[in-house]
Design an enzyme around this catalytic site. Structure first.
Site, mmCIF file in Angstrom:
data_model
loop_
_atom_site.group_PDB
_atom_site.id
_atom_site.type_symbol
_atom_site.label_atom_id
_atom_site.label_comp_id
_atom_site.label_asym_id
_atom_site.label_seq_id
_atom_site.Cartn_x
_atom_site.Cartn_y
_atom_site.Cartn_z
ATOM 1 N N THR A 8 0.901 -1.107 0.084
ATOM 2 C CA THR A 8 -0.094 0.069 -0.087
ATOM 3 C C THR A 8 0.965 1.357 0.017
ATOM 4 O O THR A 8 2.073 1.144 0.820
ATOM 5 C CB THR A 8 -0.741 -0.086 1.250
ATOM 6 O OG1 THR A 8 -1.830 -1.018 1.153
ATOM 7 C CG2 THR A 8 -1.601 1.365 1.471
ATOM 8 N N VAL A 45 -13.386 -3.397 0.953
ATOM 9 C CA VAL A 45 -12.591 -2.396 1.096
ATOM 10 C C VAL A 45 -11.869 -2.223 2.526
ATOM 11 O O VAL A 45 -12.535 -2.625 3.373
ATOM 12 C CB VAL A 45 -13.552 -1.189 1.273
ATOM 13 C CG1 VAL A 45 -13.085 0.188 1.428
ATOM 14 C CG2 VAL A 45 -14.476 -1.278 -0.035
#
Lengths: 303, 303
Positions: A171, A200
């Protein structure tokens, strides 16, 4: 003065140390992204533009788990999440489960600038993208041979729980303080390897993976997305400062090094506060990270 | 002792006072939902089951903006968001942009119980629903003539900004403290009348519209979803208590009556803390709300 920090994910060490060639490639990717953000700040650009530029660079780099080179869902597709926040007026934009927008962080910026909304997901986010000038790509653009192999490996383990225990690197995010004292944060991710379609994580969630407020700090996180959602990780740092009177460093240490391990959660974050102090902490073995302040040398680290 | 509070949304007063017949229907709906949650607590059920039962009742009631009777997107469809959180272990489940699950709060509960994830949206959430025993319905089930008229009215105003200024009544939620001292919160909504498809507000976002932690409080919010996302509204209450040492009442007053109006944001929330104290505040003209504590009479109010 200005200050900028970026990350390319925190996580467990790879089975064997990164070979030096690959390590050099990660270093170069972090340096490029840092340079892209720094160029904005150097010419007196705003923190919001700087974090968008840095994250765009990381999204375009296949080494990191965001946009091109994202990890894949259990269905073998790329579903991308991103958020951006302006600490000046608490303006924010976020998108999730995006499949055809080349730079999700730029779509998040358009949500912030062009809509009365904060958070658009799935088909609705795609439809909004059609009204922008942003580049669109087929989903295959995001998918690399490395990520296909990683998906096969995790499917062979038949192991979502294992995936949760060993979050992969990747990320990406950025936080900045510009010369006018404005703070901003941005985060972008492909999520978790083998995730269920539609899942999510924390990255696009304002308060969890991304947060900025000029009066406290700007934060971008990486790690156990599900835990960071439950702990409202990014806002937890700001709240410890605003309501508990903690310094940024004390807030981050308490949250990342004390609270998270107690919960069994791992990850890290980058943060900057209004005076330009940068704090980077992680409770994982490693975190790709880089930072620079005006007039100082850039720092780029993995371990 | 146990404590339970529910809300059916906060907002501007209707153009003229609710006629008494309609007002009675709202009263009855709130009483039914409160009763459904109270029945769970009365038989020593857990807070998590109580908030799910209360919100399910409100979802099934066409008067409220959640599930059956939800407001519509600009495309005339119903897209539903819900979240539920267990303050005992910070477990949470959330869903957004759900189109065919009769009770979205129950799907959020299944995410909490049956997956390693916290947040599922859109098609992925629908696909997950197929693996559960939950009732599915065509999207038309959610759509009522009243909501079609409200959508036409707002389209005639061509006015998303106006919609933001005048949030409609209706998002529903519940918070509970059970006899064992466990806290839980749940929220469900159709979102904002005329919203862009794919828009997600604060309701399903852990920390914004929904939050619970036994050590501080359980919160469910209603109002300007976009502002509540930016202010990380629900967790802001918990953080003022944990890090600032505020009582629940002081935290809520500072956040809702002082901070939000300063930002130009309106709405309200219900909250309960570990000793069973219930606090309900809103800075709008009205809020549908009800509460009860063991051995005390139920309170049901609109203005």
């Amino acid at each position: 003065m200005y200050a900028l920090a970026i990350h390319g994910g925190a996580g467990a060490l790879p089975p064997r140390p990164l070979r030096s060639e690959r390590e050099q490639a990660f270093h170069a990717g972090l340096a490029n992204a840092l340079g892209a953000g720094q160029a904005v700040l150097e010419r007196d650009g705003c923190a919001l533009d700087a974090v968008e530029a840095a994250v765009t660079s990381l999204e375009d780099n296949a080494l990191f788990n965001a946009a091109h080179g994202a990890v894949l869902t259990s269905a073998g597709t790329a579903e991308l999440d991103a958020a951006i926040m302006d600490g000046e007026q608490l303006r924010a934009g976020a998108v999730a489960v995006v499949r055809t927008v080349r730079n999700p962080v730029q779509l998040a910026r358009r949500v912030l600038e062009d809509t009365p909304h904060v958070f658009l997901v799935g088909e609705g986010a795609e439809r909004f993208a059609e009204q922008t000038q942003l580049a669109r790509v087929p989903n295959e653009y995001f998918i690399t041979p490395d990520r296909r192999r990683q998906l096969e490996a995790i499917k062979a383990q038949a192991a979502m729980p294992a995936a949760l225990e060993q979050p992969p690197f990747g990320t990406v995010g950025a936080v900045a303080r510009d010369r006018s004292g404005r703070l901003a944060a941005a985060t972008s991710t492909g999520g978790m390897n083998g995730k269920r379609p539609g899942r999510v994580g924390d990255s696009p969630v304002i308060g969890a993976g991304t947060y900025a407020d000029n009066r406290s700090c700007a934060v971008s996180t990486t790690g156990h997305g599900e835990w960071f959602l439950r702990t409202v990780q990014a806002y937890d740092i700001a709240a410890r400062m605003r309501y508990g009177g903690a310094s940024l460093e004390a807030a981050v240490v308490a949250s990342i090094e004390q609270r998270l391990p107690h919960l069994g959660a791992s990850g890290g974050l980058i943060a900057v506060e209004s005076q330009g102090t940068i704090v980077i902490r992680y409770n994982t073995p490693a975190m790709f990270r880089a930072s620079v302040r005006s007039g100082e040398q850039a720092l780029i680290h993995i371990y």
